[in-house]
Design an enzyme around this catalytic site. Structure first.
Site, PDB file in Angstrom:
ATOM      1  N   SER A  42       4.464   9.563  -5.096  1.00  0.00           N
ATOM      2  CA  SER A  42       3.530   8.858  -5.967  1.00  0.00           C
ATOM      3  C   SER A  42       2.179   8.634  -5.298  1.00  0.00           C
ATOM      4  O   SER A  42       2.030   8.783  -4.076  1.00  0.00           O
ATOM      5  CB  SER A  42       4.093   7.497  -6.395  1.00  0.00           C
ATOM      6  OG  SER A  42       3.827   6.496  -5.421  1.00  0.00           O
ATOM      7  N   ILE A  43       1.217   8.238  -6.118  1.00  0.00           N
ATOM      8  CA  ILE A  43      -0.121   7.923  -5.613  1.00  0.00           C
ATOM      9  C   ILE A  43      -0.094   6.716  -4.682  1.00  0.00           C
ATOM     10  O   ILE A  43      -1.012   6.527  -3.874  1.00  0.00           O
ATOM     11  CB  ILE A  43      -1.091   7.674  -6.787  1.00  0.00           C
ATOM     12  CG1 ILE A  43      -2.544   7.674  -6.289  1.00  0.00           C
ATOM     13  CG2 ILE A  43      -0.737   6.389  -7.545  1.00  0.00           C
ATOM     14  CD1 ILE A  43      -3.581   7.736  -7.387  1.00  0.00           C
ATOM     15  N   LYS A  44       0.966   5.933  -4.745  1.00  0.00           N
ATOM     16  CA  LYS A  44       1.038   4.746  -3.895  1.00  0.00           C
ATOM     17  C   LYS A  44       1.243   5.087  -2.419  1.00  0.00           C
ATOM     18  O   LYS A  44       1.099   4.213  -1.559  1.00  0.00           O
ATOM     19  CB  LYS A  44       2.143   3.815  -4.393  1.00  0.00           C
ATOM     20  CG  LYS A  44       1.854   3.197  -5.755  1.00  0.00           C
ATOM     21  CD  LYS A  44       0.613   2.330  -5.741  1.00  0.00           C
ATOM     22  CE  LYS A  44       0.457   1.586  -7.053  1.00  0.00           C
ATOM     23  NZ  LYS A  44      -0.672   0.634  -7.030  1.00  0.00           N
ATOM     24  N   ASP A  45       1.553   6.346  -2.117  1.00  0.00           N
ATOM     25  CA  ASP A  45       1.544   6.763  -0.710  1.00  0.00           C
ATOM     26  C   ASP A  45       0.157   6.559  -0.116  1.00  0.00           C
ATOM     27  O   ASP A  45       0.013   6.171   1.045  1.00  0.00           O
ATOM     28  CB  ASP A  45       1.917   8.239  -0.581  1.00  0.00           C
ATOM     29  CG  ASP A  45       3.387   8.504  -0.849  1.00  0.00           C
ATOM     30  OD1 ASP A  45       4.147   7.540  -1.041  1.00  0.00           O
ATOM     31  OD2 ASP A  45       3.763   9.692  -0.869  1.00  0.00           O
ATOM     32  N   ALA A  48      -0.346   2.820   0.433  1.00  0.00           N
ATOM     33  CA  ALA A  48       0.424   2.384   1.605  1.00  0.00           C
ATOM     34  C   ALA A  48      -0.249   2.828   2.897  1.00  0.00           C
ATOM     35  O   ALA A  48      -0.373   2.045   3.851  1.00  0.00           O
ATOM     36  CB  ALA A  48       1.840   2.935   1.525  1.00  0.00           C
TER      37      ALA A  48
END
Length: 338
Positions: A42-45, A48
């Site tokens: 996901s784009i949340k990598d 993070a």
């Protein structure tokens, strides 16, 4: 020979995809960053990694320390994988209402997952507040042992998207982009990309695609946080203005109902082969609205944020969709007969 040293080295630089149906139906080039291809899915990598790099550079986390975060899932997955690759322990507080697929994916990273009731942000039992309090407890026992990532209000989130996602979009389109649209949870992607693109072209149109039940579209359009309806989308929408969202250069916003967004992601899978999650359907609906707003011949970019396999029991479950009064395509009903 090209060799990548660790997980963090392959976060970002995702392909830009042409979405055929959206482009042909609007007369525009509708493009999407394939963030579901990131190592954590996901784009949340990116979020993070941006948060963690900032913490390391500022000395906020020590070798062998503990990452603590409150998340609906994807940021936690990114933190869990990055933590594993860099020698940190990860503890995640997560609403128990999130998809089983995301909960399981998070546990597979080795993170210690604490499921808590889903309550409004104003409630002290909200998952973000519980994460903050737990990190403080760890630090009281052993000063400097824990770092609270604080994805919603830590603007290292927005800054990293401005420095990476926004720059990539500009470079991949050779600067021939007229608008960008996506949904917002923390607000980091929309604000960061918006800032990067506006800095390069001030007349760039930046739009928010907001799921029903979120108050952000109302805030952009009317200056008031008013939410109506509800959505099955996870990880997007908000009832408050986060530090990352505050001041985002947004020109227009829409509230997107599920019966508009979910059929679009079903069609995207069936006709173009891209299996993506609910927020991507909201983003795609917003991209098509922005394309029609701009008129034929323009280029609009959005984000395919994560994979649909993380929401299979909801998005691709005919019984669940019928319960929510969302159209079920014939091919899906045949694939999963009652």
């Amino acid at each position: 020979m090209t060799v990548y040293r660790d997980l963090s080295a392959i976060v970002g630089r995702t392909p830009l995809l042409r979405l055929r149906h959206a482009s042909e139906s609007t007369g525009c080039e509708v493009l999407a960053k394939a963030e579901f291809l990131s190592p954590g899915g996901s784009i949340k990598d990116r979020t993070a990694l941006g948060l963690l790099l900032d913490a390391e550079q500022r000395g906020l986390i020590r070798t062998g320390g503990t990452i603590v975060e409150g998340t609906a899932g994807n940021t936690g997955i990114g933190l869990g994988l990055l933590g594993a690759s860099r020698g940190y322990r990860t503890i995640i507080f997560m609403p128990e209402t999130q998809s089983r697929e995301k909960i399981d994916a998070l546990r597979l990273t080795g993170a210690d997952v604490r499921l808590v009731p889903a309550v409004p942000y104003k409630d002290l039992n909200h998952y973000a507040h519980q994460a903050r309090a737990y990190a403080a407890t760890l630090n009281n026992d052993d000063a400097g042992s824990a770092w609270f990532a604080n994805q919603f209000d830590n603007t290292a989130n927005r800054d990293f998207h401005e420095a990476t996602t926004g720059v990539e979009i500009w470079e991949q389109t050779d600067g021939r982009v007229d608008g960008f649209v996506c949904s917002a949870g923390t607000g980091g992607t929309l604000a960061g990309v918006g800032r990067a693109l506006k800095a390069r072209r001030p007349d760039m149109r930046i739009a928010l695609a907001d799921p029903a039940g979120s108050a952000l579209a109302s805030y952009v359009n009317n200056g008031e946080l008013v939410a109506t309806g509800q959505s099955i989308s996870e990880g997007i929408g908000s009832s408050r203005i986060t530090a990352n969202f505050e001041g985002a250069p947004i020109d227009l916003a829409w509230s997107i109902p599920d019966d508009e967004s979910v059929p679009l992601l079903h069609r995207l899978l069936h006709e173009e082969g891209w299996c993506v999650g609910g927020s991507s359907g909201v983003n795609l609906a917003g991209a098509m609205r922005l394309a029609r707003e701009l008129g034929p011949g323009h280029t609009v970019v959005t984000v395919l944020a994560d994979a649909g396999t993380r929401y299979q029991a909801k998005l691709f479950n005919p019984a669940f969709l019928r319960e929510k009064n969302i159209p079920v395509p014939e091919w899906l009903a045949r694939a999963f007969p009652a």
